[in-house]
Design an enzyme around this catalytic site. Structure first.
Site, PDB file in Angstrom:
ATOM      1  N   LYS A 112       0.824  -1.217   0.000  1.00 19.63           N
ATOM      2  CA  LYS A 112       0.000   0.000   0.000  1.00 19.63           C
ATOM      3  C   LYS A 112       0.856   1.263   0.000  1.00 19.63           C
ATOM      4  O   LYS A 112       0.427   2.312  -0.473  1.00 19.63           O
ATOM      5  CB  LYS A 112      -0.894   0.028   1.232  1.00 19.63           C
ATOM      6  CG  LYS A 112      -1.733  -1.194   1.432  1.00 19.63           C
ATOM      7  CD  LYS A 112      -2.825  -1.280   0.410  1.00 19.63           C
ATOM      8  CE  LYS A 112      -3.627  -2.547   0.593  1.00 19.63           C
ATOM      9  NZ  LYS A 112      -4.810  -2.598  -0.228  1.00 19.63           N
TER      10      LYS A 112
HETATM   11  C1  LIG Z   1      -0.983  -7.740   2.299  1.00 21.79           C
HETATM   12  C2  LIG Z   1      -2.111  -7.634   1.318  1.00 21.79           C
HETATM   13  N1  LIG Z   1      -2.162  -8.502   0.300  1.00 21.79           N
HETATM   14  C3  LIG Z   1      -3.161  -8.474  -0.584  1.00 21.79           C
HETATM   15  C4  LIG Z   1      -4.186  -7.558  -0.494  1.00 21.79           C
HETATM   16  C5  LIG Z   1      -5.246  -7.535  -1.550  1.00 21.79           C
HETATM   17  O1  LIG Z   1      -4.994  -6.495  -2.460  1.00 21.79           O
HETATM   18  P1  LIG Z   1      -6.157  -5.833  -3.282  1.00 21.79           P
HETATM   19  O2  LIG Z   1      -7.157  -5.341  -2.279  1.00 21.79           O
HETATM   20  O3  LIG Z   1      -5.520  -4.715  -4.035  1.00 21.79           O
HETATM   21  O4  LIG Z   1      -6.732  -6.890  -4.142  1.00 21.79           O
HETATM   22  C6  LIG Z   1      -4.177  -6.620   0.559  1.00 21.79           C
HETATM   23  C7  LIG Z   1      -5.220  -5.600   0.723  1.00 21.79           C
HETATM   24  O5  LIG Z   1      -5.555  -4.869  -0.103  1.00 21.79           O
HETATM   25  C8  LIG Z   1      -3.106  -6.650   1.461  1.00 21.79           C
HETATM   26  O6  LIG Z   1      -3.033  -5.755   2.433  1.00 21.79           O
HETATM   27  N1  LIG Z   2      -6.757  -5.113   1.948  1.00 15.15           N
HETATM   28  C1  LIG Z   2      -7.052  -3.728   2.076  1.00 15.15           C
HETATM   29  C2  LIG Z   2      -8.512  -3.452   1.944  1.00 15.15           C
HETATM   30  C3  LIG Z   2      -8.755  -2.080   1.404  1.00 15.15           C
HETATM   31  O1  LIG Z   2      -8.354  -2.078   0.080  1.00 15.15           O
HETATM   32  P1  LIG Z   2      -8.054  -0.811  -0.812  1.00 15.15           P
HETATM   33  O2  LIG Z   2      -6.967  -1.267  -1.709  1.00 15.15           O
HETATM   34  O3  LIG Z   2      -9.303  -0.479  -1.506  1.00 15.15           O
HETATM   35  O4  LIG Z   2      -7.624   0.297   0.091  1.00 15.15           O
HETATM   36  C4  LIG Z   2      -6.455  -3.223   3.372  1.00 15.15           C
HETATM   37  O5  LIG Z   2      -5.407  -3.694   3.742  1.00 15.15           O
HETATM   38  O6  LIG Z   2      -6.989  -2.363   4.019  1.00 15.15           O
END
Ligand SMILES: Cc1ncc(COP(=O)(O)O)c(C=O)c1O
Ligand SMILES: N[C@@H](CCOP(=O)(O)O)C(=O)O
Length: 465
Positions: A112
């Site tokens: 993120k």
């Molecule tokens: C460590 C981790 N892996 C995978 C995901 C899944 O990613 P996305 O929500 O972009 O599909 C998340 C949350 O978004 C996450 O925090």
């Molecule tokens: N897995 C995410 C959930 C929120 O997803 P986002 O990519 O729309 O912000 C988290 O870790 O919070």
């Protein structure tokens, strides 16, 4: 560059308005009106460049006319300056055809940071230019929250409220959010699931008078700028492994569908993306969808990969928009009926179209532990319970004609020490800047799963009234 809503009824916007708008006013998500495309020569020229230069080239067409090149360059360079690895997103080879891209060297140890470090600076730039302030309400299943707080803390023009599902994030994830002491940060532990948190955020956006009165903005991947920044690491990985002259596959542990959608976008922009593998945990709504063409909602179950404990993947709407030939009315009808009935099905031809690029795979908790153990024994690498799902899914699903596949390692193993220890017997250590995390004081409000109470909290705690 203009941006349009997936539901077709909101006005088109320029980048600065899209950045601040979050959700479109018709409830849809913004997408570029058309995809900028790089030629094979332009892609080839990205090979060997510093990571921030790749980001600059990838992002530039999306912000053209709003952020001048020099300002964009500084934003990008500053965003990645604090990453703890010189390569920012290093690639490690796992076997003949599989690589892991480590996306956890940013300040909060999850992928993120790639988007949120930039988002905080983009907000700053645009808010300063416009002399405006905003209120952010974000939902997190564990990682977006800390990355957003880290990116937006102590900023005069921003108040930030982060909702996480009470008791459903790891202790490290919770402490990363709740130990930040800053006048503009409010943490809420909601008695509900991540889907409830995300629904409340969307409901606040869909209440036009509330939205306008607090100047609501988004840090979740409903915000186009989040996806835009993530596209860059797909290009960086691709050119490192021979693109545009060699096709590349990607395997992505998937929850809200933002990360894998960035890979899809990279393909639309000219990167030869030949396969996208979606990894799920027991909350496998997406895997069942790609297997059958039907999406069927089930209750969210806690798992060892809590950040993927999601049923309603908000960015799936962006893919659906393309699968339904960019027909906003059809997207709206499909998703409205999904919310009412808990089901929808794609026509067989559209399902087949999705399967040209996508495959999907699921791992339950026992398999997740077994795979962490296996890769640790085989390679010496400790994978966190999310990243390992990408690697195992790639191993199972890679097609014969894909010469190289990159598995997205989305979190540092130290964010999930209990699961990693159970699997491998090793307790991964937090990096130095977080070594005293368990001694820091926590600040958090536990709240009922109630939209009106949340709105009251936002109205009473924001400083920007
Ligand atoms: C460590 C981790 N892996 C995978 C995901 C899944 O990613 P996305 O929500 O972009 O599909 C998340 C949350 O978004 C996450 O925090
Ligand atoms: N897995 C995410 C959930 C929120 O997803 P986002 O990519 O729309 O912000 C988290 O870790 O919070």
């Amino acid at each position: 560059m203009r941006y349009i809503s997936t539901r077709g009824r909101a006005e088109s916007l320029g980048f600065d308005d899209v950045l601040l708008a979050g959700l479109a006013r018709d409830g849809g998500l913004y997408l570029p009106e058309s995809w900028p495309e790089f030629s094979a020569k332009e892609i080839r020229e990205m090979a060997g460049l510093p990571y921030s230069e790749v980001v600059f080239r990838v992002v530039k067409p999306f912000v053209a006319g709003v952020i001048p090149d020099a300002a964009l360059k500084s934003i990008v360079e500053e965003s990645y300056a604090s990453f703890r690895h010189r390569a920012v997103a290093p690639l490690k080879q796992m076997n003949e055809r599989l690589w892991v891209m480590e996306l956890f060297h940013g300040p909060t140890l999850a992928f993120k940071d790639f988007a949120l470090q930039m988002l905080g600076r983009l907000f700053d730039y645009v808010l300063r230019e416009r002399g405006e302030r905003i209120t952010i309400v974000g939902a997190t299943s564990g990682d977006t929250g800390s990355a957003a707080i880290e990116a937006c803390r102590d900023r005069d023009q921003i108040d930030i409220f982060i909702l996480h599902p009470h008791g459903r994030v790891s202790e490290v994830q919770r402490r990363q959010m709740t130990t930040v002491k800053s006048a503009n940060v409010v943490n809420v532990a909601l008695e509900g699931t991540f889907d409830d948190c995300q629904d409340h955020v969307k409901a606040m956006f869909n209440d036009q008078s509330f939205r306008d009165s607090v100047k609501l903005s988004a840090v979740n991947s409903i915000n186009w700028a989040r996806i835009m920044s993530q596209i860059a690491y797909y290009f960086a990985a691709g050119v490192a492994l021979g693109a545009p002259d060699r096709p590349i596959g990607f395997s992505v542990p998937t929850g809200n569908f933002g990360n894998v959608f960035a890979g899809y976008a990279a393909g639309r922009m000219g990167l030869p993306v030949s396969q996208l593998v979606i990894g799920s945990n027991r909350n496998d709504i997406l895997t069942r969808f790609f297997e059958t063409g039907a999406m069927t909602m089930l209750p969210v179950e806690p798992s060892l990969s809590p950040s993927m404990d999601i049923q309603i993947s908000s960015n799936f709407e962006r893919l659906l928009f393309d699968l339904l030939d960019r027909d906003g009315a059809a997207v709206e009808a499909t998703l409205t009926s999904f919310r009412e009935t808990g089901n929808f099905a794609l026509s067989p031809d559209r399902h087949q179209r999705a399967l040209r690029l996508f495959d999907a795979f699921r791992l339950d908790d026992d398999q997740t532990l077994a795979e962490i153990r296996k890769y640790h024994q085989l390679t010496g690498e400790l994978l966190d319970p999310h990243s390992v799902i990408a690697v195992a899914a790639a191993d199972a699903m890679i097609r014969d004609d894909v010469p190289a596949m990159v598995c997205m390692a989305t979190a540092h193993p130290a964010k999930f020490p209990d699961a990693v220890h159970r699997a491998s017997g090793v307790t991964p250590e937090l990096p130095e800047h977080m070594a005293d995390l368990f001694d820091r004081e926590e600040h958090c409000t536990v709240m009922a799963n109630d939209l009106s109470k949340l709105k009251e909290l936002v109205l009473s705690r924001r400083r920007n009234s």
